[in-house]
Design an enzyme around this catalytic site. Sequence first.
Site, short mmCIF file in Angstrom:
data_model
loop_
_atom_site.label_atom_id
_atom_site.label_comp_id
_atom_site.label_asym_id
_atom_site.label_seq_id
_atom_site.Cartn_x
_atom_site.Cartn_y
_atom_site.Cartn_z
N LYS B 76 -42.59 7.70 -4.12
CA LYS B 76 -42.87 6.52 -4.38
C LYS B 76 -44.21 5.99 -4.78
O LYS B 76 -45.16 6.49 -4.37
CB LYS B 76 -42.72 5.54 -2.89
CG LYS B 76 -42.70 4.17 -2.64
CD LYS B 76 -42.61 3.89 -1.32
CE LYS B 76 -42.29 2.36 -1.23
NZ LYS B 76 -42.09 1.87 0.37
N SER B 151 -38.37 -1.12 0.89
CA SER B 151 -38.92 -1.25 -0.47
C SER B 151 -38.90 0.13 -1.14
O SER B 151 -39.21 0.01 -2.32
CB SER B 151 -40.45 -1.53 -0.07
OG SER B 151 -41.21 -0.55 0.69
N SER B 175 -38.42 0.37 5.30
CA SER B 175 -38.25 0.34 3.93
C SER B 175 -37.81 1.89 3.19
O SER B 175 -37.56 2.14 2.03
CB SER B 175 -39.64 0.51 3.36
OG SER B 175 -39.91 -1.05 3.27
#
Lengths: 481, 473
Positions: B76, B151, B175
Site C-alpha cells: 500500500k 482504504s 481498511s
Amino acid sequence: MATLETVIGLEVHVQLNTKSKIFSYDHNDFGNHPNSDVGAITLAHPGTLPMISKEVIDMGMKLGIALEGTINRNLIFDRKNYFYPDLPKGYQITQDATPICKGGIVKIRSDDFPHFDIELTKIHLEEDAGKSIHVQNADFTNVDLNRSGVPLVEIVTEPVITSSEQAGLCLIELRKLVRYLGISDGNMEQGSLRCDANISVRLPGAPLGSKVEVKNMNSIKNVRKAIDHEIERQTKMTAAGQTIISETRTYNPENNTTSGMRTKEIMNDYRYFPEPDISPIVISDEWYEGVKNSLPALPAQVKKTLIEDHGLSNYDANLLSDDRSIAAYFFKTASFCKHDKAISNWIMGPVKSYLNENEIGIDALSLTPQKLADLIHAVQQKEISHSDATQQAFKYVLHHPQVEVAAAIATLGLAQVDDFDEMQQLIDDVLEDHQAKVKEYHNGKKGVIGMFMGLIMKKAVGRIDPQKVNEMIKGTLDKIK
Amino acid sequence: MFYKSYQQIRADLDEQRITVAQIVNHHLEKIEEHNPNLNAFLEVFKEEAIIKAAQIDLKLKQGTAGRLAGLVVGIKDLFCLKDHLVSCSSKMLEDFESQITATPIQRLLDEDAIVIGRQNCDEFAMGSSNENSAFGLVKNGANPSRVPGGSSGGSAVGVQTDMCQISLGSDTGGSVRQPAAFCGVFGLKPTYSRISRYGLTAYSSSFDCVGILSKSIADTELILEIIAGSDERDTTSSRKKVPQFSQSPIKSSSYKIAYFDEINEAEGIATSVSQMMNQTMSSLKTSGHLLEKVSFPFLEYLLPTYYILTSAEASANLARFDGVRYGFRDLEISNLESMYKKSRTHGFGPEVLRRILLGTFVLSSGYQDAFYTKAQKVRRLIKDYTEKILEEYDFIISPTTATTAFEINSKTIDPVEMYLSDLFTVQASVAGIPAISIPLGEDQNAMPIGLQVMTASFEEEKLFSFAKSFKIT
C-alpha cells in the site's frame, strides 16, 4: 498610592547535554553546520516515529530529585500543536498533564542576600524547536533544524519571586546545579539555559494582576534588567490608571526595553493531547533508586563538608563549592596534603588566575592534584619560598607535566638555603657596611629594614624565605642596639 | 500459474519446476492485463523486480535463499521503501521519495521477498471505497463497476487478480478487512502493536495496524510470523514473543462463539449477507461449536468514538505536511500564513481536509472535554466490555460488511453513509484486538461476502486455527 508588590514566576529551559537528540539518533551538538544533524525523524518525514532516550529521562529525574520534587513514576508525553517553520512535525512533544517532576524547591543561601526558598510548580521534559533566522529585508526566512529535537527540561517556578535580584540568584543557583549534575553546560549566551519571566504588579494583598511574559534574555544580567524595566513600565501604567494587558513581550537588549509581540502568536490554542506514538514509561523502583544513588554530592553538601571537615571559612567554602570540578580538585588535593587553607588559597589564587588567563576549566589543567599537594608541601617544609613556588615552580610544572615538583625545584635552583650560620654572616656583613642606616633604625626609622632586606635578598639571589630573613634582620638589629 | 499459498510456490521452486524469474514475470503479466483498467498499482518496480528475481534464483541454487524467496508482495502506498516514492495517494506527496524502509517491509526483504510495486489507496488511508485517491479510483476485480472497498483497495485487488501473491495494507478502522471482504480475499488486522508501525505513514497512531491481504490463512500466518515483533524504532510495538504461527497444528476444538443480535439485525444489512450469515452459523453449530447471542450496548457509539479519536490524531499526524521541508507547496503565496493555507488546502483532497478540520475541532479548547476526552472514556468502556466478552467466548463473529461491494460513486455524496460501511469493523480497532475477514462465498451477483472473526488480544494463533478448520457447507 501604596507601593506596588511585584510577582514574578520563571520558566527556565535547560538543554540537556546528551549525545543524541531526545527522539532520534541525530547528534546533539552546538555550532555544527546548519541542517547537518537532521535525519528523517528530525525532518518529520512520513512514517517516522519518536524513539525515547533513557538518558534524557535519567537526567530529568536527577534534576527533580536534586530539587527535592516528586518524581512521576508513570511518564506520559503530550503533543502541543502549532504551526511554525522551525517545528517540523507541526507539534512539539512535551509533557503537559503529567510532568516528570511535580513541586521542588530552589534554596538561595547567599552571604550577601537574605536566605529564601523558591517553590517550583513542575519540571517537564520536551524537545527543542529549530531556529528561524530572519534575514532583514528578505522575502524568505532561513530555518536551521539542528536544534530541533534537542532534549530540554523546563523548570517552572511558582509566582513567588519578588525582585530581579531574586530572579538572578535563582538562575545562578539553577545553573550551578545543572552543571553539578553534569546534565547541561548551562550557557545562556549559547542558549543552553534560557529564561522567560512572567511579571505582574499588584497592591499588597490584592489578587494577582495581569501577567506579562517577557522573552529573549540571553544573560542573567539581561534577565535582571528586563524584569526591572518591566516592573517600572507596569508601575507607571498602574499609576496612570492604565490597564495592563496580559501579553508576551520581547526584551530588546540594545535599548533595555520590552516590546509587545503580535497577539496572533500568543493566542494559540495548543490542543494538547497525549502523544500516542510513545508508550507510557513506567519508572520502576530499581530505576528510580539507581538514578538517586548516582547523584553526585550537591553544592550545599559540598559547602558543608568544606566548612565542617576541612575547617574552611564560609567565604572560602562558597567560592570552592561554586563549581563542582573545582570542589573535586580541592578534595583530591586534600587527600594528598593536610594543609586545607593553603590548598584553598592556591586554588583561589594562582590556579584560578591561570585558568582565567587561559580560559580553560580546571579539568583541562595540566597540574595534577598530587603535584599541587607536592608544591604546597615543599612550601610548608620550607624547601622553597612561597613566592618562588607560586611564580616559578608552579609555571614550570604546568608546562612540564612530566617533571616532578622536587626535580623542578632543583632544575630552577630554587631550593631554600637552610644554613642559618651563612645567612647570619651575610646579615652581619651588610649591617657592618651600613652603620649609619643601623643608627637610623635604632632612632625609630623602622622603614630602613626594607633596604636591608633588599640588599640581603640580592646577595642570596632569592633562594631564601623572605619572612625568615626579615625575622633574622630584626633580631640582629635589636641585639646590637 | 495460480498459487493458493507460498508453501506451494516454495515446493515448486525447490523441485526446480519453476523459477523466481517466471513468478515475477507472471505477476507482471497480470499487472499488465488488469492494472490499466483496475488502477490497483500506482507504480510497478518492474526492472528492479526482474533483477532481484535473478539474484534470488541464484541464491536458491546456492542454498542461501531466505524463507520468502519467490514471494511477490505489493505494498500500500503508505509504506516507506528507501529511495522509492511514497505518495499516500495524495498530491501532497506526489514526488516524495523516502529515506527509510518500513520495518515490516524490511523484514520481508530480509527473507528475500520481492516488492513489485506501490498500491493505490484512499488518500492517507482515509476512506472506505478507494474513491479518495488523487491518482484515480480503484475498481473491483469481481465487477469493475463496483468499488473494491478501502482504504487498502489497491492491495485487495492486487491479491484478488493475482497481480501479487500477498499485499501489505494498513487497517485503522477496517481498511484491510473491508476491502478483503469486498474482493474475496483474506484480510488480517492483528492485535494493535503486534507489528511495528515504523515506516507506515501515520493516520491515527493509536489505531493504525499493519495488515495482511492474502489468498490463504497459511500465507497470513507465515507473513505475520516474519513481520511481527518488537522494534526499537516503534516504542509502541509489543515486546511479546511472536509464536511460530506457520508451524502451529490445526486444533479441532469446539469453540464458544458469540454474536451480536444488534449487528445481524442491523438496519441496512443486505439480505444476501444476513442469509449467508445464518447459513454459516448453523453450519458452525453442526460442526460442534457453541454459538450464543450476546448483547452489545455500545453499537451506536462505535462510529462516533472512532471518528472523533482518529480524526483528532490525524489532525496532528498530518500537520507535518505543511509545504516547508518537502511535499507540495503552492506557489501563489504572499507570506508564511498563505503558504500554509494554500499548500494544505490544495495539497489535500476533500476527505482528508474534512477529517483534519473535524480533528482540530474536537481538540479545541472549549470542545475537547465534550468530544475528545469523552470519546477516550467511551473507547475504554468499549474495550473493557469487548474484552469481558472475549474472556468468556473464544470469538465474536459478524459479517465483515453489511453489504457487498457497492457501485462506484453511489456513496460519495454523503460522507456519513460512507462511514457506516465501517460499522462492523471499527469495534476491533477501537478495542485494539485482532480480527480477520474470511471469504464466505458470493451473493447472487457474484460479489464476495466476508465473515469477520474477532478474538482477544495476542490470540492470533487461535484465530488462525479456527479459520483453517473452518469449512463452508
